[in-house]
Design a protein around this motif. Structure first.
Motif, PDB file in Angstrom:
ATOM      1  N   VAL A 123       2.762   0.398  -6.373  1.00 20.47           N
ATOM      2  CA  VAL A 123       1.579  -0.435  -6.133  1.00 20.47           C
ATOM      3  C   VAL A 123       1.165  -1.169  -7.406  1.00 20.47           C
ATOM      4  O   VAL A 123       0.823  -2.363  -7.373  1.00 20.47           O
ATOM      5  CB  VAL A 123       0.430   0.431  -5.582  1.00 20.47           C
ATOM      6  CG1 VAL A 123      -0.887  -0.356  -5.548  1.00 20.47           C
ATOM      7  CG2 VAL A 123       0.782   0.925  -4.181  1.00 20.47           C
ATOM      8  N   ILE A 124       1.205  -0.485  -8.534  1.00 29.10           N
ATOM      9  CA  ILE A 124       0.864  -1.135  -9.801  1.00 29.10           C
ATOM     10  C   ILE A 124       1.844  -2.264 -10.109  1.00 29.10           C
ATOM     11  O   ILE A 124       1.458  -3.334 -10.592  1.00 29.10           O
ATOM     12  CB  ILE A 124       0.852  -0.101 -10.945  1.00 29.10           C
ATOM     13  CG1 ILE A 124      -0.261   0.938 -10.721  1.00 29.10           C
ATOM     14  CG2 ILE A 124       0.677  -0.787 -12.294  1.00 29.10           C
ATOM     15  CD1 ILE A 124      -1.658   0.370 -10.690  1.00 29.10           C
ATOM     16  N   GLU A 125       3.120  -2.051  -9.822  1.00 29.61           N
ATOM     17  CA  GLU A 125       4.145  -3.067 -10.095  1.00 29.61           C
ATOM     18  C   GLU A 125       3.858  -4.367  -9.357  1.00 29.61           C
ATOM     19  O   GLU A 125       3.938  -5.454  -9.938  1.00 29.61           O
ATOM     20  CB  GLU A 125       5.522  -2.532  -9.684  1.00 29.61           C
ATOM     21  CG  GLU A 125       6.656  -3.538  -9.754  1.00 29.61           C
ATOM     22  CD  GLU A 125       7.092  -3.862 -11.169  1.00 29.61           C
ATOM     23  OE1 GLU A 125       7.886  -4.815 -11.340  1.00 29.61           O
ATOM     24  OE2 GLU A 125       6.664  -3.162 -12.123  1.00 29.61           O
ATOM     25  N   VAL A 126       3.527  -4.273  -8.092  1.00 28.17           N
ATOM     26  CA  VAL A 126       3.323  -5.482  -7.293  1.00 28.17           C
ATOM     27  C   VAL A 126       1.947  -6.096  -7.560  1.00 28.17           C
ATOM     28  O   VAL A 126       1.835  -7.285  -7.884  1.00 28.17           O
ATOM     29  CB  VAL A 126       3.487  -5.181  -5.790  1.00 28.17           C
ATOM     30  CG1 VAL A 126       3.220  -6.444  -4.965  1.00 28.17           C
ATOM     31  CG2 VAL A 126       4.891  -4.659  -5.512  1.00 28.17           C
ATOM     32  N   THR A 138      -6.103   5.569  -5.066  1.00 28.97           N
ATOM     33  CA  THR A 138      -6.088   5.593  -6.528  1.00 28.97           C
ATOM     34  C   THR A 138      -5.333   4.405  -7.100  1.00 28.97           C
ATOM     35  O   THR A 138      -5.828   3.680  -7.976  1.00 28.97           O
ATOM     36  CB  THR A 138      -5.432   6.890  -7.024  1.00 28.97           C
ATOM     37  OG1 THR A 138      -6.255   7.998  -6.690  1.00 28.97           O
ATOM     38  CG2 THR A 138      -5.235   6.860  -8.536  1.00 28.97           C
ATOM     39  N   ASN A 139      -4.115   4.199  -6.629  1.00 28.45           N
ATOM     40  CA  ASN A 139      -3.244   3.153  -7.169  1.00 28.45           C
ATOM     41  C   ASN A 139      -3.773   1.753  -6.855  1.00 28.45           C
ATOM     42  O   ASN A 139      -3.854   0.885  -7.728  1.00 28.45           O
ATOM     43  CB  ASN A 139      -1.815   3.322  -6.640  1.00 28.45           C
ATOM     44  CG  ASN A 139      -1.765   3.630  -5.150  1.00 28.45           C
ATOM     45  OD1 ASN A 139      -2.762   3.512  -4.427  1.00 28.45           O
ATOM     46  ND2 ASN A 139      -0.593   4.057  -4.679  1.00 28.45           N
ATOM     47  N   LEU A 190       0.834  -1.198   0.000  1.00 24.47           N
ATOM     48  CA  LEU A 190       0.000   0.000   0.000  1.00 24.47           C
ATOM     49  C   LEU A 190       0.871   1.252   0.000  1.00 24.47           C
ATOM     50  O   LEU A 190       1.909   1.294   0.665  1.00 24.47           O
ATOM     51  CB  LEU A 190      -0.918   0.030   1.223  1.00 24.47           C
ATOM     52  CG  LEU A 190      -2.021  -1.022   1.305  1.00 24.47           C
ATOM     53  CD1 LEU A 190      -2.785  -0.864   2.617  1.00 24.47           C
ATOM     54  CD2 LEU A 190      -2.954  -0.925   0.122  1.00 24.47           C
ATOM     55  N   ARG A 191       0.418   2.248  -0.750  1.00 28.15           N
ATOM     56  CA  ARG A 191       1.025   3.589  -0.730  1.00 28.15           C
ATOM     57  C   ARG A 191      -0.135   4.578  -0.835  1.00 28.15           C
ATOM     58  O   ARG A 191      -0.319   5.243  -1.839  1.00 28.15           O
ATOM     59  CB  ARG A 191       2.000   3.771  -1.899  1.00 28.15           C
ATOM     60  CG  ARG A 191       3.196   2.842  -1.915  1.00 28.15           C
ATOM     61  CD  ARG A 191       4.191   3.193  -0.812  1.00 28.15           C
ATOM     62  NE  ARG A 191       5.408   2.396  -0.927  1.00 28.15           N
ATOM     63  CZ  ARG A 191       5.580   1.192  -0.397  1.00 28.15           C
ATOM     64  NH1 ARG A 191       4.590   0.648   0.288  1.00 28.15           N
ATOM     65  NH2 ARG A 191       6.715   0.539  -0.542  1.00 28.15           N
ATOM     66  N   ASP A 192      -0.921   4.662   0.228  1.00 29.29           N
ATOM     67  CA  ASP A 192      -2.148   5.447   0.188  1.00 29.29           C
ATOM     68  C   ASP A 192      -1.868   6.948   0.242  1.00 29.29           C
ATOM     69  O   ASP A 192      -1.142   7.431   1.121  1.00 29.29           O
ATOM     70  CB  ASP A 192      -3.055   5.070   1.367  1.00 29.29           C
ATOM     71  CG  ASP A 192      -3.609   3.654   1.257  1.00 29.29           C
ATOM     72  OD1 ASP A 192      -3.367   3.009   0.227  1.00 29.29           O
ATOM     73  OD2 ASP A 192      -4.285   3.209   2.206  1.00 29.29           O
TER      74      ASP A 192
END
Length: 302
Positions: free
Chosen positions: A109-112, A153-154, A93-95
């Motif tokens: 986040v998209i990468e993982v 978002t991510n 998470l990177r909120d």
């Protein structure tokens, strides 16, 4: 459910939901490759499974790249002879709200979540098609991907993409006997502990040893072990006819999420002009707008 002879990979299996998935699969007889970025956590899970008579090995690596995905599949084949199920659970998470989210927050986040699901599923699908005996891709999504969630978002975008990939791959892999489903879990984890509404309930349950209140379990919040039983079912022969679905589970609740569909439709001869849309919107297709966000459980009136 008897999963004897089956082999699974579970990413992000060092703690929380992933750990519960790995433990439930091995308890049902499967051998499991336990993946995590934390070596100590991964080895602890493998050790616990071994103590209970199960079979598991650890692969410590961050998912995302095709190389790591291939390593997971190769390890399953080398250690246990085959691969029957890939459970893509790893995530971070990177909120941040939109105007504060950095490129790095988004990309990590998209990468993982999204790329990691893609690369692991691709490597697994190649192996399963070579084996010629079918298989199971079990992709972990989230309610945030179905409804959106403030500050995510991510994460919401990635989890929505996971469901879209499940639907697409279920069609592409049908002839090979490989089912693809997305799981939408809700459970008490370190992540839910950070949510003010859930924190005191989780802490009280841990302190007293009592289960969550019935009203909360009925609303779909329970333990990671509750969710893990759906993974066992989807990895089994009993789920051979289940594919392309988004299935929710949590506490006492099991649910099938609907595919997106047109809710309301209106027609205008020759097409729609902007002023005509504005005039008709509130009484036409926009009369009952959809809600957004993940609703919080409601405590019963005392």
């Amino acid at each position: 459910m008897d999963l004897s002879g089956k082999v699974a990979v579970v990413t992000g299996a060092g703690r929380g939901l992933g750990r519960a998935y790995a433990e439930a699969l091995t308890a049902a007889g499967a051998a499991v490759v336990v993946n995590d970025v934390d070596a100590e956590s991964a080895e602890r899970v493998v050790g616990g499974i071994a103590q209970r008579g199960g079979r598991a090995v650890a692969v410590v690596a961050p998912v995302g790249s095709g190389e790591v995905a291939q390593r997971l599949v190769d390890t399953a084949v080398k250690e246990f002879g085959r691969l029957d199920a890939m459970v893509t659970n790893a995530g971070i998470l990177r909120d941040r709200v939109l105007w504060k989210m950095s490129d790095e927050d988004f990309d990590a986040v998209i990468e993982v979540h999204l790329r990691g699901t893609f690369t692991c599923a691709r490597a697994a699908a190649v192996r399963m098609r070579e084996q010629g005996t079918g298989g199971r891709l079990i992709l972990i999504s989230s309610p945030a991907g179905q409804r959106g969630n403030f500050g995510q978002t991510n994460y919401a975008a990635a989890k929505a993409g996971v469901v879209a990939m499940a639907r697409t791959w279920s069609m592409e892999l049908a002839k090979a006997g490989i089912t693809v489903n997305a799981v939408v879990p809700v459970a008490a984890t370190e992540m839910t502990r950070t949510i003010p509404f859930f924190a005191p309930i989780i802490e009280e349950s841990e302190r007293t040893g009592r289960p969550f209140p019935e009203w909360l379990r009925a609303d779909g919040m329970g333990t990671v072990e509750d969710v893990a039983q759906l993974i066992v079912f989807l990895a089994s022969d009993a789920s051979a006819d289940v594919t392309g679905q988004a299935i929710g589970i949590g506490g006492d609740k099991l649910a099938l999420w609907a595919h997106p569909a047109e809710k309301a439709v209106a027609y205008a001869d020759g097409g729609w002009k902007a002023d005509a849309i504005a005039e008709s919107w509130g009484m036409g297709v926009g009369a009952e707008p959809e809600t957004v966000g993940v609703p919080a459980p409601k405590r019963p009136e005392s």
